[in-house]
Design a protein around this motif. Structure first.
Motif, PDB file in Angstrom:
ATOM      1  N   GLU A   1      60.748  49.397  61.428  1.00 50.69           N
ATOM      2  CA  GLU A   1      61.745  49.718  60.399  1.00 50.69           C
ATOM      3  C   GLU A   1      61.140  49.918  59.023  1.00 50.69           C
ATOM      4  N   THR A   2      59.883  49.506  58.844  1.00 52.01           N
ATOM      5  CA  THR A   2      59.291  49.642  57.513  1.00 52.01           C
ATOM      6  C   THR A   2      58.909  51.109  57.292  1.00 52.01           C
ATOM      7  N   PRO A   3      58.909  51.534  56.017  1.00 54.49           N
ATOM      8  CA  PRO A   3      58.763  52.975  55.766  1.00 54.49           C
ATOM      9  C   PRO A   3      57.401  53.551  56.138  1.00 54.49           C
ATOM     10  N   ASP A   4      56.410  52.714  56.422  1.00 51.97           N
ATOM     11  CA  ASP A   4      55.131  53.247  56.892  1.00 51.97           C
ATOM     12  C   ASP A   4      55.121  53.418  58.406  1.00 51.97           C
ATOM     13  N   LYS A   5      56.214  53.001  59.045  1.00 50.99           N
ATOM     14  CA  LYS A   5      56.237  53.061  60.516  1.00 50.99           C
ATOM     15  C   LYS A   5      57.398  53.884  61.070  1.00 50.99           C
ATOM     16  N   ALA A   6      58.484  53.941  60.316  1.00 50.12           N
ATOM     17  CA  ALA A   6      59.709  54.521  60.879  1.00 50.12           C
ATOM     18  C   ALA A   6      59.650  56.045  60.963  1.00 50.12           C
ATOM     19  N   ILE A   7      59.976  56.561  62.129  1.00 49.05           N
ATOM     20  CA  ILE A   7      60.167  58.005  62.302  1.00 49.05           C
ATOM     21  C   ILE A   7      61.556  58.164  62.923  1.00 49.05           C
TER      22      ILE A   7
ATOM     23  N   LYS B   1      65.204  35.546  38.753  1.00 54.49           N
ATOM     24  CA  LYS B   1      64.164  36.566  38.726  1.00 54.49           C
ATOM     25  C   LYS B   1      62.993  36.166  39.618  1.00 54.49           C
ATOM     26  N   ASP B   2      62.380  37.155  40.245  1.00 55.11           N
ATOM     27  CA  ASP B   2      61.219  36.863  41.094  1.00 55.11           C
ATOM     28  C   ASP B   2      60.277  38.068  41.098  1.00 55.11           C
ATOM     29  N   ASP B   3      59.066  37.854  41.629  1.00 50.38           N
ATOM     30  CA  ASP B   3      58.121  38.957  41.729  1.00 50.38           C
ATOM     31  C   ASP B   3      58.566  39.925  42.814  1.00 50.38           C
ATOM     32  N   PHE B   4      58.169  41.155  42.648  1.00 48.76           N
ATOM     33  CA  PHE B   4      58.458  42.172  43.659  1.00 48.76           C
ATOM     34  C   PHE B   4      57.293  42.245  44.644  1.00 48.76           C
ATOM     35  N   ASP B   5      57.616  42.343  45.929  1.00 47.19           N
ATOM     36  CA  ASP B   5      56.584  42.507  46.952  1.00 47.19           C
ATOM     37  C   ASP B   5      57.005  43.650  47.877  1.00 47.19           C
ATOM     38  N   VAL B   6      56.221  44.716  47.853  1.00 49.43           N
ATOM     39  CA  VAL B   6      56.597  45.929  48.591  1.00 49.43           C
ATOM     40  C   VAL B   6      56.731  45.668  50.092  1.00 49.43           C
ATOM     41  N   ALA B   7      56.075  44.611  50.584  1.00 49.87           N
ATOM     42  CA  ALA B   7      56.134  44.311  52.021  1.00 49.87           C
ATOM     43  C   ALA B   7      57.553  43.939  52.466  1.00 49.87           C
ATOM     44  N   ASN B   8      58.434  43.625  51.498  1.00 49.41           N
ATOM     45  CA  ASN B   8      59.797  43.217  51.852  1.00 49.41           C
ATOM     46  C   ASN B   8      60.781  44.383  51.979  1.00 49.41           C
ATOM     47  N   VAL B   9      60.291  45.602  51.808  1.00 48.58           N
ATOM     48  CA  VAL B   9      61.187  46.769  51.847  1.00 48.58           C
ATOM     49  C   VAL B   9      61.248  47.356  53.262  1.00 48.58           C
ATOM     50  N   TYR B  10      62.465  47.557  53.765  1.00 51.75           N
ATOM     51  CA  TYR B  10      62.642  48.223  55.064  1.00 51.75           C
ATOM     52  C   TYR B  10      64.019  48.876  55.078  1.00 51.75           C
ATOM     53  N   GLU B  11      64.275  49.645  56.119  1.00 49.31           N
ATOM     54  CA  GLU B  11      65.578  50.320  56.208  1.00 49.31           C
ATOM     55  C   GLU B  11      66.241  50.058  57.559  1.00 49.31           C
ATOM     56  N   ASN B  12      67.563  49.885  57.526  1.00 47.74           N
ATOM     57  CA  ASN B  12      68.376  49.801  58.740  1.00 47.74           C
ATOM     58  C   ASN B  12      69.064  51.147  58.981  1.00 47.74           C
ATOM     59  N   ILE B  13      69.361  51.430  60.249  1.00 48.40           N
ATOM     60  CA  ILE B  13      70.040  52.711  60.529  1.00 48.40           C
ATOM     61  C   ILE B  13      71.249  52.573  61.457  1.00 48.40           C
TER      62      ILE B  13
END
Ligand code: NFE
Length: 484
Positions: free
Chosen positions: A287-293, A261-273
């Motif tokens: 690739e992070t959801p605040d940048k990807a269009i 178990k570990d803490d969650f850090d939103v900065a680690n979320v991204y998407e591949n396409i």
């Protein structure tokens, strides 16, 4: 020799999903999870008034609209740097919880149960895959009756939501800073009256039916475990705070990687396409959801899904009731041990948390009595430039909305929904998504009646968020659909 089995679409799920399986010696050796639907909501939002986001994004889905309203509004609260009032926060929790209960009862009885329960030989109980429906008549008949009763229970849950949401499934009352609906005594009483009936159904019918089915199909405690990495963003804030992690969420945020178990850090979320029918738009900045269009490209080589591949710091993550209950260390689920990582583990965790949320909602609704006459929303100003993340837990798991405002309008919007995590295709490193991994090693006795495959898919409660179908201008056939 390996053979290919395609089930497309998988029926009795939300939205459109296909699976392509390679089967060798009666066992799945490779799998592809194929989202055959293009959503495009993020594109609709570009250039609009930012407040439209929570209203429009709910329309992604009729089953989890409140999840999207909550994700969208949490992102706006973050952009506007406002904390909802206590009354608004509690009312939001009650709407979200009512929608979750409705969705879980829908999933188990009306979508998944017919994989185990044999109904009469008429629609919607037939046609069906035959060969392994083994409940004794007494359990089976009771389950069919409960299937019908569950329809009424879902109506009750919708009514509970509508008391605070104005209407269901899509609401107008969840606004930045709180809600437009206020706490009154009659509303609290109306809510609690229905909640009591619903709780009785969940504890006396839903959970016992899941246990009865699990008792007879006990081999499914050992089938369909997946990546064994779990992610929960946490939800149902018990305290107001600008920082999602400091809101004392009833469902805790956290991750589990192979038991750790570990803490969650939103900065680690991204998407591949790489394997998704998308390209990055020229204005996209990462690739992070605040940048990807992104924009759709149905001719992309090697791509096979409209679902993207979200990853957490390189890891494939399962989200949903099982993830949440493991992260919050619910003894009923933790004590299952290895059995939790299975098809039945997902059903069991879902039923258990349904009861857990109804119990909590009783306390939350009761605490609203002290909020009668109190304001339900915090005032705000729309900033010219802002960035916000709206994290929550929808019925099917971790849900995030990311919103960037420029010149007072929406510039970038991305929603990563639970189905994106669970149904994801391979990532840029070729790592299979959670459902795909769960398939590896699954025995399929008869490829003409692949009941094991659909039991596995439905245990995740997939929803491929509703939207526009993609068509090619030249009317070329993209896929053929066989309904079975
Ligand atoms: Ni359309 Fe949903 C839930 C969300 S899932 S049902 O729950 O967000 O992909």
């Amino acid at each position: 020799m390996a053979t290919t089995l395609v089930i497309d679409p998988v029926t009795r799920i939300e939205g459109h999903l296909g699976v392509e399986l390679e089967i060798d010696n009666g066992v799945v050796i490779d799998a592809k999870s194929i989202g055959t639907q293009f959503r495009g909501f993020e594109i609709i939002l570009q250039g609009r008034d930012p407040r439209d986001a929570a209203m429009l994004m709910q329309r992604i889905c009729g089953v989890c609209p409140i999840g999207h309203a909550t994700g969208g509004i949490n992102a706006l609260d973050d952009c506007f740097q406002i904390v909802p009032t206590d009354a608004g926060r509690i009312i939001r929790n009650l709407i979200l919880g009512s929608n979750l209960v409705q969705s879980h009862i829908l999933h188990f009885f009306h979508l998944a149960a017919l994989d185990y329960v044999k109904g009469p030989d008429i629609p919607p109980f037939a046609p069906r895959y035959e060969g392994d429906l083994r409940l004794p008549a007494s359990i089976n008949d009771e389950a069919v009756n409960t299937y019908l009763e569950a329809l009424n229970q879902r109506r009750l849950a919708h009514e509970m939501g509508a008391i605070w949401a104005g209407r269901m499934p899509h609401t107008q009352t969840i606004v930045a800073g709180g809600t437009t609906e206020i706490a009154t005594e009659p509303k609290i009483v109306d809510f609690l009256m229905r909640l009591e009936k619903l709780q009785k159904f969940i504890d006396e019918k839903y959970i016992p039916t899941v246990k009865a089915v699990a008792g007879v199909y006990s081999d499914y405690w050992a089938l369909g475990g997946g990546c064994k990495n779990y992610l929960s963003y946490g939800s149902y804030p018990q305290k107001g705070n600008l920082d999602h992690m400091k809101r004392e969420n009833f469902w805790k945020p956290g991750i589990i990687i192979q038991g750790q178990k570990d803490d969650f850090d939103v900065a680690n979320v991204y998407e591949n396409i790489k394997y998704s029918w998308y390209d990055y738009h020229k204005d996209s900045a990462g690739e992070t959801p605040d940048k990807a269009i992104i924009s759709a490209n149905v001719k992309k080589k090697d791509a096979y899904s409209f679902v993207k591949a979200p990853r957490y710091n390189g890891q494939v993550m399962e989200v949903g009731p099982l993830a949440r209950q493991l992260v919050m260390e619910n003894p009923a689920v933790v004590e299952l041990g290895d059995k939790a990582h299975s098809i039945l583990g997902r059903h069991f965790a879902r039923a258990v948390e349904c009861s857990q949320i109804t119990t909590a909602m009783k306390d939350w609704a009761t605490s609203l009595i002290a909020q009668i006459g109190q304001p339900t929303a915090t005032p705000y100003k729309i900033p010219d430039e802002a960035k916000g993340a709206g994290l929550t837990e929808a019925p099917r798991g971790a849900l995030g909305h990311w919103h960037v405002i420029k010149h007072g309008r929406t510039a970038v919007y991305n929603a990563i929904v639970p189905g994106t995590w669970n149904m994801s295709p391979r990532d840029d490193n070729g790592k299979l998504g959670p459902l795909e991994q769960s398939f590896i090693g699954l025995p399929i006795k008869d490829p003409a009646q692949p009941i094991e495959a659909v039991r596995l898919v439905r245990s995740y409660d997939p929803c491929l968020a509703c939207a526009i179908h993609a068509v090619t201008p030249d009317k070329k056939t993209l896929a053929k659909f066989v309904v079975s």
